[in-house]
Enzyme design. Structure first.
Site, short mmCIF file in Angstrom:
data_model
loop_
_atom_site.label_atom_id
_atom_site.label_comp_id
_atom_site.label_asym_id
_atom_site.label_seq_id
_atom_site.Cartn_x
_atom_site.Cartn_y
_atom_site.Cartn_z
N PRO A 89 0.72 -1.22 0.05
CA PRO A 89 0.07 0.17 0.11
C PRO A 89 0.95 1.49 0.01
O PRO A 89 0.32 2.52 -0.10
CB PRO A 89 -1.07 -0.19 1.21
N GLU A 116 2.77 -7.24 9.10
CA GLU A 116 2.51 -5.92 9.28
C GLU A 116 3.39 -5.51 8.17
O GLU A 116 3.29 -4.24 7.97
CB GLU A 116 3.05 -5.60 10.59
N ARG A 154 -3.86 -9.69 -19.96
CA ARG A 154 -5.11 -9.53 -20.92
C ARG A 154 -4.46 -8.47 -22.05
O ARG A 154 -5.28 -8.26 -23.11
CB ARG A 154 -6.36 -8.75 -20.16
N ASP A 169 -11.29 -0.74 -24.25
CA ASP A 169 -11.58 -0.70 -22.84
C ASP A 169 -11.76 0.71 -22.29
O ASP A 169 -10.86 1.58 -22.92
CB ASP A 169 -10.94 -1.38 -22.01
CL1 6GU Z 1 -0.40 -3.68 -3.09
N1 6GU Z 1 -1.03 -4.19 -0.60
C1 6GU Z 1 -1.89 -4.42 0.44
N2 6GU Z 1 -1.59 -4.94 1.53
N3 6GU Z 1 -2.92 -3.52 0.63
C2 6GU Z 1 -3.22 -2.95 -0.49
C3 6GU Z 1 -2.26 -2.80 -1.89
C4 6GU Z 1 -1.35 -3.65 -1.73
N4 6GU Z 1 -2.78 -1.88 -2.52
C5 6GU Z 1 -3.68 -1.47 -1.95
N5 6GU Z 1 -4.26 -2.03 -0.82
#
Ligand code: 6GU
Length: 246
Positions: A89, A116, A154, A169
């Protein structure tokens, strides 16, 4: 193209990679995908892959050694140089443009983090491209890795039935300034359903009129549903004009 996925939970990949378009693409050898269990590279006698965080705090942290050795061993399985990608994230948010760039690589190594987090030192050593799929938190990088694999494969020629499918798309069609547009609405038989007729122009046989109508639908929908896409600055690779084509 070859994609290797490193994870602590290989079973999470079984269904999605073997069904539908992904399964067909692998069968047809248009893409080669291998899933590896990071635990297989643990040198600890209990196959430990995580430990408590220095400095305290909740949860566990993935240790350097198993992940580091796994990445190097997996890369040695094929001579083609790989782009390393860490799903996190904290990464750069994925766009269709990023997906197109990744699809042009011969080889990708995807690392799905869990717990974590991952010991920062192994991230610095491996220097992967860090990628997120959106601003919300998932329990691990496995689902994001699958999302990325789907979006990438894809685009490989021959994976979708119709050669133009991917090019038409949402986000792939651009307006005159290179801004991405959402998809046009689609209709099929019957011509009238539940009291609603299919738009007349689609039955006209006038291909020029149909193309103009579809383009206008894309522009209108993008403007109403995703004004952020209409008002954002053109990206450096999106063309030379700065005027909006509305
Ligand atoms: Cl790549 N990993 C995690 N754990 N949560 C996320 C993410 C990735 N992308 C959005 N939320």
């Amino acid at each position: 193209m070859r994609i290797d996925i490193l994870t602590l939970f290989p079973p999470m990949f079984d269904g999605p990679l073997n069904a539908s378009i992904q399964g067909r693409a692998r069968e047809a050898k248009l893409v080669e995908i291998h899933v590896h269990d990071i635990r297989d590279w643990s040198t600890d006698k209990h196959n430990k892959v995580d430990d408590r965080p220095f400095g305290g705090g909740p949860g566990m942290v993935m240790m350097c050694q198993p992940l580091h050795d796994a990445v190097l061993a997996v890369e040695k399985m094929d001579p083609r140089p790989a782009q390393r990608i860490l799903l996190t994230p904290q990464g750069e948010r994925t766009t269709q443009t990023m997906v197109e760039t990744l699809a042009s690589h011969e080889r990708l190594v995807l690392i799905a983090g869990h717990y974590e987090g991952i010991d920062e030192r192994v991230i610095e050593e491996l220097a992967p491209l860090e990628v997120s799929i959106g601003d919300y938190v998932l329990s691990g990088g496995e689902l994001p890795a699958l999302v990325l694999v789907d979006a990438i494969t894809r685009l490989i020629p021959g994976v979708l039935g119709h050669e133009d499918s991917a090019a038409e798309d949402s986000f792939s069609v651009k307006d005159g300034t290179g801004q991405p547009l959402l998809d046009t609405p689609h209709y099929t038989r019957p011509r009238e359903w539940n009291g609603t007729e299919v738009p007349e122009v689609l039955l006209s046989g006038d291909h020029g009129a149909i193309a103009r109508w579809r383009h206008q639908q894309r522009v209108d929908r993008t403007t109403t549903r995703r004004p952020d896409l209409r008002h954002s600055q053109p990206t450096p690779d999106s063309g030379t004009s700065s005027t909006q084509d509305v």
